[in-house]
Design an enzyme around this catalytic site. Structure first.
Site, PDB file in Angstrom:
ATOM      1  N   GLU A 131       3.967  58.997 -21.960  1.00 55.33           N
ATOM      2  CA  GLU A 131       3.855  58.588 -20.548  1.00 55.33           C
ATOM      3  C   GLU A 131       3.139  59.671 -19.735  1.00 55.33           C
ATOM      4  O   GLU A 131       2.242  59.378 -18.941  1.00 55.33           O
ATOM      5  CB  GLU A 131       5.254  58.344 -19.956  1.00 55.33           C
ATOM      6  CG  GLU A 131       5.184  57.945 -18.492  1.00 55.33           C
ATOM      7  CD  GLU A 131       6.521  58.077 -17.775  1.00 55.33           C
ATOM      8  OE1 GLU A 131       7.535  57.592 -18.291  1.00 55.33           O
ATOM      9  OE2 GLU A 131       6.535  58.684 -16.684  1.00 55.33           O
ATOM     10  N   HIS A 154       4.940  63.957 -24.124  1.00 52.68           N
ATOM     11  CA  HIS A 154       5.417  62.576 -23.977  1.00 52.68           C
ATOM     12  C   HIS A 154       4.238  61.652 -23.634  1.00 52.68           C
ATOM     13  O   HIS A 154       3.433  61.967 -22.761  1.00 52.68           O
ATOM     14  CB  HIS A 154       6.480  62.501 -22.873  1.00 52.68           C
ATOM     15  CG  HIS A 154       7.272  61.234 -22.927  1.00 52.68           C
ATOM     16  ND1 HIS A 154       6.761  60.041 -22.493  1.00 52.68           N
ATOM     17  CD2 HIS A 154       8.509  60.965 -23.402  1.00 52.68           C
ATOM     18  CE1 HIS A 154       7.675  59.090 -22.688  1.00 52.68           C
ATOM     19  NE2 HIS A 154       8.735  59.635 -23.243  1.00 52.68           N
ATOM     20  N   SER A 192      16.577  52.565 -23.657  1.00 52.15           N
ATOM     21  CA  SER A 192      15.988  51.849 -24.797  1.00 52.15           C
ATOM     22  C   SER A 192      17.062  51.455 -25.820  1.00 52.15           C
ATOM     23  O   SER A 192      16.737  51.165 -26.968  1.00 52.15           O
ATOM     24  CB  SER A 192      14.917  52.727 -25.453  1.00 52.15           C
ATOM     25  OG  SER A 192      15.434  54.013 -25.702  1.00 52.15           O
ATOM     26  N   CYS A 210       5.257  49.647 -17.789  1.00 55.19           N
ATOM     27  CA  CYS A 210       6.288  49.409 -16.774  1.00 55.19           C
ATOM     28  C   CYS A 210       5.703  49.625 -15.367  1.00 55.19           C
ATOM     29  O   CYS A 210       4.950  50.584 -15.147  1.00 55.19           O
ATOM     30  CB  CYS A 210       7.448  50.381 -16.999  1.00 55.19           C
ATOM     31  SG  CYS A 210       8.700  50.217 -15.727  1.00 55.19           S
ATOM     32  N   ASN A 259      14.914  59.858 -22.597  1.00 56.50           N
ATOM     33  CA  ASN A 259      15.921  59.650 -21.544  1.00 56.50           C
ATOM     34  C   ASN A 259      17.336  59.665 -22.103  1.00 56.50           C
ATOM     35  O   ASN A 259      18.273  60.071 -21.428  1.00 56.50           O
ATOM     36  CB  ASN A 259      15.592  58.409 -20.698  1.00 56.50           C
ATOM     37  CG  ASN A 259      16.031  57.125 -21.324  1.00 56.50           C
ATOM     38  OD1 ASN A 259      17.193  56.753 -21.228  1.00 56.50           O
ATOM     39  ND2 ASN A 259      15.114  56.439 -21.991  1.00 56.50           N
ATOM     40  N   CYS A 285      16.698  48.917 -19.706  1.00 57.39           N
ATOM     41  CA  CYS A 285      16.283  48.858 -18.303  1.00 57.39           C
ATOM     42  C   CYS A 285      15.332  47.683 -18.132  1.00 57.39           C
ATOM     43  O   CYS A 285      14.908  47.057 -19.103  1.00 57.39           O
ATOM     44  CB  CYS A 285      15.570  50.150 -17.933  1.00 57.39           C
ATOM     45  SG  CYS A 285      14.110  50.385 -18.963  1.00 57.39           S
TER      46      CYS A 285
HETATM   47  S1  SF4 Z   1      13.090  53.816 -17.829  1.00 53.10           S
HETATM   48 FE1  SF4 Z   1      10.870  53.637 -18.106  1.00 53.10          FE
HETATM   49  S2  SF4 Z   1      10.552  51.557 -18.815  1.00 53.10           S
HETATM   50 FE2  SF4 Z   1      12.613  51.622 -17.947  1.00 53.10          FE
HETATM   51  S3  SF4 Z   1      12.381  50.926 -15.813  1.00 53.10           S
HETATM   52 FE3  SF4 Z   1      12.244  53.173 -15.849  1.00 53.10          FE
HETATM   53  S4  SF4 Z   1      10.069  53.652 -16.031  1.00 53.10           S
HETATM   54 FE4  SF4 Z   1      10.351  51.506 -16.588  1.00 53.10          FE
END
Ligand code: SF4
Length: 278
Positions: free
Chosen positions: A125, A123, A261, A95, A219, A12
């Site tokens: 985040e 997590h 990722s 991000c 994710n 991403c």
């Molecule tokens: S998945 Fe995470 S790192 Fe990627 S754009 Fe979305 S918030 Fe940002």
């Protein structure tokens, strides 16, 4: 056997940006370059980064030297404060979508709301976002929502950026009963939402889904869960080597998707190996 690949699969915007900042740091900075925790949840990419000079620091050590990169997940503001106090050179690759979630949580907290973060408590985040509410936010796991939540006068809700929009909506629906006033901020990132939507569309049409990405990637794991929930046989693999020929027996069509990722080369290797089973 037909092979379909989700166009939105893979790195991403936030991950691409973090990796670019890390490589730029190696080229332009003197001394060692570290990331605080693995830069992304993909062991193969982290190993590649290490070979190119981007090392992983598990914790902030007393005599940390060199340049420290904050990963795209962001960090707890206390850690940021400690980094600044120690005058460590820092590159903030948080991000912008995560920054938005942190900012929303702080705004709600400052406006007197009890903040709730919907996501996974462990997590990094989510732990960072909680930090922006002076550690007062409740974390609500969308899979195991607590039944005995108290009643709040003002409840403000944000989401972990990679959460599925339906799961977020279901939690919000239930939270209405727990608050006089409920304020909801949709902090789910567009990249995740788009990849999930495209993955589900494909999963509904094929005989089997292959989801590529780190087993430690939230994710990626979520994409696999969503496909299974739809009833499509699904395998989550980190690398092409994990694929088994027997999975593809009698399958007429296979879909391939990947977490945010997962690098393109990893997706391509998986596709090539599937083709070799044809
Ligand atoms: S998945 Fe995470 S790192 Fe990627 S754009 Fe979305 S918030 Fe940002």
């Amino acid at each position: 056997m037909e092979i379909h690949v989700v166009k939105e699969a893979g790195f991403c915007f936030g991950v691409k940006r973090a990796i670019k900042l890390a490589f730029d740091a190696v080229k332009t900075k003197n001394g060692k370059v570290y990331t605080l925790g693995p830069l992304i949840h993909n062991p193969q990419v982290v190993e590649d980064l290490r070979k190119k000079g981007v090392h992983v620091a598990k914790n902030l050590s007393r005599n940390q030297k060199g340049t420290l990169i904050i990963r795209s997940h962001g960090v707890h503001p206390e850690i940021l404060k400690r980094i600044k106090e120690r005058r460590i050179k820092v590159i903030d690759a948080t991000c912008p979508f995560v920054k938005k979630a942190q900012g929303m949580a702080k705004l709600l907290y400052d406006q007197g709301y009890q903040v709730a973060v919907v996501g996974e408590a462990h997590h990094p985040e989510v732990q960072g976002i909680v930090g922006y509410t002076n550690n007062s936010a409740l974390v609500i796991n969308h899979n195991r929502m607590r039944k005995n939540l108290p009643h709040f006068e003002k409840l403000g809700v944000v989401a972990q950026t990679t959460l599925n929009i339906e799961a977020f909506g279901q939690v919000v629906d239930k939270l209405i009963e727990n608050a006089e006033e409920l304020k909801v901020c949709n902090t789910i990132c567009h990249a995740t939402a788009r990849a999930q939507k495209a993955t589900l569309k494909l999963a509904g049409k094929v005989d089997m889904m292959i989801v590529v990405g780190g087993h430690n990637s939230a994710n990626t794991t979520r994409l696999a869960k969503l496909c299974r929930r739809l009833g499509t046989p699904t395998h989550h693999v980190e690398t092409a080597r994990e694929l088994r020929r027997v999975w593809f027996k009698d399958k007429k069509s296979v879909g391939v998707t990947a977490g945010t990722s997962t690098p393109d080369w990893s997706i391509n290797q998986v596709v090539e190996r599937i083709k070799s089973f044809n």
